[in-house]
Scaffold this motif. Structure first.
Motif, PDB file in Angstrom:
ATOM      1  N   ARG A  31       0.848  -1.190   0.000  1.00 54.38           N
ATOM      2  CA  ARG A  31       0.000   0.000   0.000  1.00 54.38           C
ATOM      3  C   ARG A  31       0.880   1.236   0.000  1.00 54.38           C
ATOM      4  NH1 ARG A  31      -2.347  -0.619   6.199  1.00 54.38           N
ATOM      5  NH2 ARG A  31      -0.308  -0.565   7.215  1.00 54.38           N
ATOM      6  N   SER A  32       0.347   2.333  -0.486  1.00 51.89           N
ATOM      7  CA  SER A  32       1.156   3.536  -0.661  1.00 51.89           C
ATOM      8  C   SER A  32       1.276   4.321   0.644  1.00 51.89           C
ATOM      9  CB  SER A  32       0.530   4.444  -1.725  1.00 51.89           C
ATOM     10  OG  SER A  32      -0.696   4.987  -1.254  1.00 51.89           O
ATOM     11  N   LYS A  33       2.341   5.100   0.727  1.00 52.31           N
ATOM     12  CA  LYS A  33       2.547   5.968   1.892  1.00 52.31           C
ATOM     13  C   LYS A  33       1.439   7.006   1.980  1.00 52.31           C
ATOM     14  CE  LYS A  33       6.047   8.925   4.094  1.00 52.31           C
ATOM     15  NZ  LYS A  33       5.140  10.077   4.310  1.00 52.31           N
ATOM     16  N   ASP A  34       0.988   7.504   0.832  1.00 51.96           N
ATOM     17  CA  ASP A  34      -0.083   8.500   0.825  1.00 51.96           C
ATOM     18  C   ASP A  34      -1.366   7.940   1.427  1.00 51.96           C
ATOM     19  OD1 ASP A  34       1.559  10.362  -0.320  1.00 51.96           O
ATOM     20  OD2 ASP A  34       0.827  10.050  -2.366  1.00 51.96           O
ATOM     21  N   GLU A  35      -1.654   6.672   1.130  1.00 54.29           N
ATOM     22  CA  GLU A  35      -2.855   6.049   1.675  1.00 54.29           C
ATOM     23  C   GLU A  35      -2.794   5.987   3.192  1.00 54.29           C
ATOM     24  OE1 GLU A  35      -4.123   2.250  -0.066  1.00 54.29           O
ATOM     25  OE2 GLU A  35      -4.521   1.536   1.982  1.00 54.29           O
ATOM     26  N   VAL A  36      -1.654   5.555   3.710  1.00 51.35           N
ATOM     27  CA  VAL A  36      -1.496   5.446   5.162  1.00 51.35           C
ATOM     28  C   VAL A  36      -1.531   6.824   5.810  1.00 51.35           C
ATOM     29  CG1 VAL A  36      -0.015   4.635   7.028  1.00 51.35           C
ATOM     30  CG2 VAL A  36      -0.178   3.320   4.910  1.00 51.35           C
ATOM     31  N   ASP A  37      -0.840   7.790   5.221  1.00 54.20           N
ATOM     32  CA  ASP A  37      -0.790   9.140   5.784  1.00 54.20           C
ATOM     33  C   ASP A  37      -2.182   9.767   5.843  1.00 54.20           C
ATOM     34  OD1 ASP A  37       1.916   8.981   6.170  1.00 54.20           O
ATOM     35  OD2 ASP A  37       2.443  10.102   4.358  1.00 54.20           O
ATOM     36  N   LYS A  38      -2.997   9.494   4.846  1.00 55.27           N
ATOM     37  CA  LYS A  38      -4.355  10.038   4.827  1.00 55.27           C
ATOM     38  C   LYS A  38      -5.156   9.527   6.014  1.00 55.27           C
ATOM     39  CE  LYS A  38      -8.569  10.337   2.057  1.00 55.27           C
ATOM     40  NZ  LYS A  38      -9.239   9.952   0.788  1.00 55.27           N
TER      41      LYS A  38
END
Length: 328
Positions: A252-259
């Motif tokens: 999974r992407s870092k952007d997904e987790v950060d969101k």
């Protein structure tokens, strides 16, 4: 559902204890002080916190191996939980169970279980015992989106529906069964509908909002206590770390987790915002709660590192001989 300031403060404390405990457990694992497997609950704190708010004394909890949060929510001592992670005699399983196998009869917590889906059958059995004894208790049986595809889950659903058992099946849908998205592994991704063929109703719940969790749990508990049989709660939640400490979570992407970690989604930040903006609580008072929780967790970590390891004789306790008698 709206929370008053005391409810929000309690939810904040309870979720923060789980978050800080898991962060510390991750640190100890990284230092080699916790061995074996270690599955952290970071991000999912609102689920068990909200459910626990509505349970009565005597109601039971059983779950899978991502279990530290459930233990703390039931009131188990952080020192005993952390000591079990480090394999010390003061742990809840005397240092022999580790992260995935802890129990507390006093707190009606029937374990973390390492076999995927195994706790569903066991939780159904606990509910059967409640019905047989007519004690008015219910069993909260937690499992994940991955375990929802296990065959024994549906055998349990069938029995629970046939016998109107007092069980709440709580599916913690963190959207990744180990490292596979639910959209790739499950033909039916609306897990609250998994009980339809067994006439078990279900609800989808925002598992990142402790208020929504409590409201759904209240409705489910009332339904079960009235003798209507089982119900399913699908908690839409999200874990910030990998499946276990050995999982880099590159699927999974870092952007997904950060969101999911931002203040609009994170379950703890949402409560913190309400405490300050809605209830007028001073930032210093909020920070004081965090400081207190960190102190509790640090004390638990100190105990877990300095407590004695189990005596070798413990290898022969809590087991049974071939003839069924307890081994000496």
């Amino acid at each position: 559902m709206k929370f008053g300031i005391e409810e929000d403060k309690q939810a904040y404390r309870d979720m923060l204890l789980i978050r800080r405990f898991e962060e510390k457990a991750g640190q100890l694992y990284g230092r080699g002080l916790i061995g074996g497997f270690c599955h952290l609950y970071i991000g999912q704190e609102a689920v068990v916190t909200g459910v626990q708010m509505v349970l009565n004394e005597g109601d039971q909890v059983i779950t899978a191996y991502r279990d530290h949060g459930h233990m703390l929510a039931t009131g188990m001592d952080p020192k005993g939980v952390m000591a079990e992670l480090t394999g010390r005699q003061g742990g809840y399983s005397k240092g022999k169970g580790g992260s995935m196998h802890m129990f507390s009869r006093d707190k009606h917590f029937y374990g973390g279980h390492g076999i995927v889906g195994a706790q569903v059958s066991l939780g159904t059995g606990i509910a059967f015992a409640n019905r047989y004894r007519e004690n008015g208790n219910l069993c909260c049986t937690y499992f994940g989106d991955g375990a929802a595809n296990q065959g024994q889950v549906y055998e349990s659903f069938n029995m629970a529906s046939l016998w109107d058992l007092p069980v709440i099946y709580i599916i913690e849908n963190n959207q990744y069964a180990m490292g596979t998205s639910v959209t790739r592994s499950s033909a039916e991704t609306h897990f609250n509908q998994r009980g339809v063929s067994f006439r078990i109703p279900g609800m989808e719940v925002d598992g990142m909002d402790v208020r929504a969790v409590k409201a759904a749990a209240e409705e489910a508990a009332a339904f079960v206590r009235e003798g209507n049989g089982p119900i399913i709660l699908e908690m839409k939640t999200y874990r910030y770390r990998g499946h276990s400490m050995s999982d880099p979570a590159k699927y999974r992407s870092k952007d997904e987790v950060d969101k999911m970690k931002d203040r609009e989604h994170d379950p703890i930040e949402r409560v913190k915002t309400r405490l300050v903006e809605d209830h007028g609580m001073a930032e210093e008072d909020v920070k004081a709660i965090d400081k207190e929780i960190r102190g509790i967790v640090n004390d638990a970590a100190e105990f877990a590192q300095n407590d004695s390891e189990p005596d070798p004789s413990e290898l022969w306790t809590d087991i049974y001989a071939e003839d069924g008698s307890e081994a000496a």
